[in-house]
Design a protein around this motif. Structure first.
Motif, mmCIF file in Angstrom:
data_model
loop_
_atom_site.group_PDB
_atom_site.id
_atom_site.type_symbol
_atom_site.label_atom_id
_atom_site.label_comp_id
_atom_site.label_asym_id
_atom_site.label_seq_id
_atom_site.Cartn_x
_atom_site.Cartn_y
_atom_site.Cartn_z
ATOM 1 N N LYS A 152 0.831 -1.218 0.000
ATOM 2 C CA LYS A 152 0.000 0.000 0.000
ATOM 3 C C LYS A 152 0.866 1.268 0.000
ATOM 4 N N CYS A 153 1.960 1.215 -0.771
ATOM 5 C CA CYS A 153 2.891 2.354 -0.819
ATOM 6 C C CYS A 153 2.277 3.509 -1.585
ATOM 7 N N GLN A 154 2.478 4.715 -1.071
ATOM 8 C CA GLN A 154 2.131 5.912 -1.831
ATOM 9 C C GLN A 154 3.405 6.588 -2.318
ATOM 10 N N SER A 155 4.480 6.388 -1.568
ATOM 11 C CA SER A 155 5.762 6.999 -1.937
ATOM 12 C C SER A 155 6.594 5.998 -2.738
ATOM 13 N N GLN A 156 7.716 6.466 -3.252
ATOM 14 C CA GLN A 156 8.707 5.571 -3.841
ATOM 15 C C GLN A 156 9.372 4.771 -2.709
ATOM 16 N N TYR A 157 10.001 3.679 -3.103
ATOM 17 C CA TYR A 157 10.831 2.971 -2.118
ATOM 18 C C TYR A 157 12.174 3.691 -2.006
ATOM 19 N N VAL A 158 12.662 3.828 -0.799
ATOM 20 C CA VAL A 158 14.027 4.343 -0.623
ATOM 21 C C VAL A 158 14.837 3.310 0.146
ATOM 22 N N LEU A 159 16.135 3.257 -0.167
ATOM 23 C CA LEU A 159 17.001 2.344 0.576
ATOM 24 C C LEU A 159 17.280 2.932 1.952
ATOM 25 N N VAL A 160 17.058 2.142 2.977
ATOM 26 C CA VAL A 160 17.314 2.605 4.339
ATOM 27 C C VAL A 160 18.784 3.013 4.492
ATOM 28 N N ALA A 161 19.675 2.270 3.851
ATOM 29 C CA ALA A 161 21.103 2.594 3.935
ATOM 30 C C ALA A 161 21.375 3.996 3.373
#
Ligand SMILES: *[C@@H]1O[C@H](CO)[C@@H](O)[C@H](O)[C@H]1NC(C)=O
Ligand SMILES: *[C@@H]1O[C@H](CO)[C@@H](O)[C@H](O)[C@H]1NC(C)=O
Ligand SMILES: [Zn+2]
Length: 506
Positions: A152-161
């Protein structure tokens, strides 16, 4: 016993008239106190000379802390919310004693909420490939795969690193990250003014973390750490509630539930080989209580398969999620009756303050369905017939004090109904439920409240020992496993008693 009770009841309901000698007043007074002490949990537990000495030591600690709390209410950990009491408990000698004490088993623990959030940050969030996205409702989802619809993402995925690298301060980043998976706040009364506030956050955390923990490398590390934390808190066995979700790996492959169980099974073997005094874990398959009857039927069919493959590992079935919002057991009966006779039920029941509601009545259905133990049973005190049935049928109540407090059923733990269960010698096992979500670890914090808030002032080792022994007695260990477990417990208990007496490495 019955006759004595009757006599005592007669005595206290017919106060002695003044002309009678003071001696018989004193006699009656003492007789009632003694009888109540005998009635309660641990009332018939015999202590050896050594144990009695340890009891004296423990009582000195306990009285010390209680009288300090009595003089200064702000320092009275036994009556404070865990978030406020924790610094005090961490310094407490009673707590130190309880940590070192062998505590037997935890019989009510949700696997995905079992490990301390500190460790999750240090370990899982540093695994390469961890992603984060934000949902429409503004909460984060942590994962190692891109499934925007499912997450249910509304944003892009970002790498936690990357986020961490670009943040001003790594420590600040990690602290904020921890808030995503932990309910702690210094002011719970302001942050969670109602049960809805805290339950919404609580359910959120499962969905923040859930998919990350189904990533095979994370799954393995997390469950290994779960066993480590239990073992380090001097526990020797655990029965986890788990939804046994499907796993996935870095290449995007997914694995069926069978694999999930196999992973846990292998992990369990490895851990118990490394620690022969740890008996490992068993699994209670737990599904969300929001499901429709048909969906539930399907899950139960899957459970049946797993149970047939691992009858002594996947031992039972339960329903989880906020009882007040889920479906009452009664409406799920058609599906629940389908369970194979060898699979036992371990139903959450009566985790509510709504007396007479359908949630409250779950307790009745749980008993009619022949539940082996009851999860929480918080409302049981209001149902004399059920309470009596629990006692005579030896159905253990899985009392989870801190959980009930954090999740808004009770504020001052001395008002927890567990106090009545102990007073009436209802079979009780102390459990931790979801310690990873509120800065607890293992079982010692819950034991602290059990002995300091639920048990009467003068109760010490007899009740502690009974609670520890209960945890094995009411487990689903087989007869052979149980006898081995008790042997190991006897041994570690004796060692503990000697250690206290000689203050070895104390
Ligand atoms: C995470 O835990 C696992 C298992 O305990 C360990 O092998 C691994 O090195 C840890 N990883 C990090 C980044 O700490
Ligand atoms: C109830 O469950 C116990 C085990 O918890 C089992 O021994 C017993 O046979 C069950 N009784 C019925 C009527 O199913
Ligand atoms: Zn629970």
């Amino acid at each position: 016993m019955k006759r004595l009770l009757f006599l005592l009841l007669h005595l206290i309901s017919h106060p002695l008239i003044q002309s009678e000698p003071a001696l018989s007043y004193e006699h009656a007074r003492q007789a009632v106190l003694t009888a109540e002490e005998k009635l309660m949990t641990g009332g018939h537990t015999h202590l050896s000379t050594q144990e009695a000495k340890v009891d004296d030591i423990f009582m000195e600690y306990k009285f010390g802390e209680l009288s300090q709390g009595c003089r200064n209410a702000e320092q009275n950990a036994a009556a404070l919310h865990f978030f406020k009491a924790k610094p005090l408990i961490d310094r407490s000698v009673v707590f130190n004693f309880l940590q070192k004490m062998p505590k037997g088993a935890v019989l009510h623990l949700h696997n995905t909420a079992s490990v301390s959030s500190k460790w999750v940050i240090q370990n899982i969030s540093y695994m390469s490939g961890m992603l984060r996205c934000t949902t429409a409702t503004g909460h984060s989802v942590l994962t190692f795969r891109r499934l925007p619809k499912e997450h249910k993402c509304q944003s892009q995925y970002v790498l936690v690193a990357d986020e961490r690298k670009n943040s001003v301060d790594r420590q600040v980043y990690d602290n904020n990250f921890e808030r995503l998976i932990n309910l702690y706040t210094p002011v719970p009364e302001l942050e969670y003014p109602t049960i809805t506030h805290v339950w919404d956050r609580f359910q959120d955390i499962f969905s923040v973390l859930g998919d990350a923990l189904s990533y095979l490398p994370a799954f393995r590390a997390y469950h290994w750490q779960m066993l480590e934390e239990l073992y380090n808190d001097n526990l020797m066995y655990v029965e986890i509630r788990s939804s046994c979700k499907k796993l996935y790996d870095a290449s995007g492959r997914t694995f069926p539930r069978k694999r999930t169980i196999r992973e846990l099974y292998a992990l369990n073997n490895k851990f118990t080989q490394l620690h022969p005094d740890f008996l490992g874990m068993k699994i209670i398959f737990a599904v969300h209580r929001g499901k429709e009857v048909d969906q539930l039927r399907e899950t139960i069919a899957e459970f049946k398969q797993l149970h047939e493959m691992y009858p002594n590992f996947v031992v039972g079935f339960d329903l989880v999620g906020q009882e007040d919002k889920g479906k009452p057991l009664y409406t799920l009966l058609p599906a629940l009756r389908d369970l194979p006779s060898t699979a036992r039920l371990f139903l959450h029941g009566g985790e509510t303050n709504w007396f007479g509601s359908s949630t409250d009545i779950n307790l009745l259905d749980a008993l009619l369905l022949n539940t082996t133990r009851i999860g929480h049973g918080y409302a049981l005190a209001k149902h004399p017939i059920l309470l009596n049935a629990v006692k005579t049928r030896h159905i253990a109540v899985e009392v989870s004090p801190i959980s009930n407090q954090v999740l808004h059923l009770v504020w001052d733990m001395r008002n927890h109904p567990g106090a009545q269960y102990l007073a009436l010698d209802v079979p009780v096992v102390i459990c931790s439920d979801d310690p990873g979500f509120w800065n607890a670890k293992g079982l010692s914090y819950d034991f602290y409240y059990a002995i300091m808030s639920l048990a009467p002032k003068n109760a010490g080792l007899p009740i502690l020992k009974t609670l520890v022994w209960n945890s094995l007695k009411y487990s689903t260990l087989t007869k052979e496993e149980k006898s081995r477990a008790f042997k190991i417990l006897e041994l570690s208990w004796t060692r503990f008693i000697e250690k206290v007496l000689h203050k070895k490495s104390w």
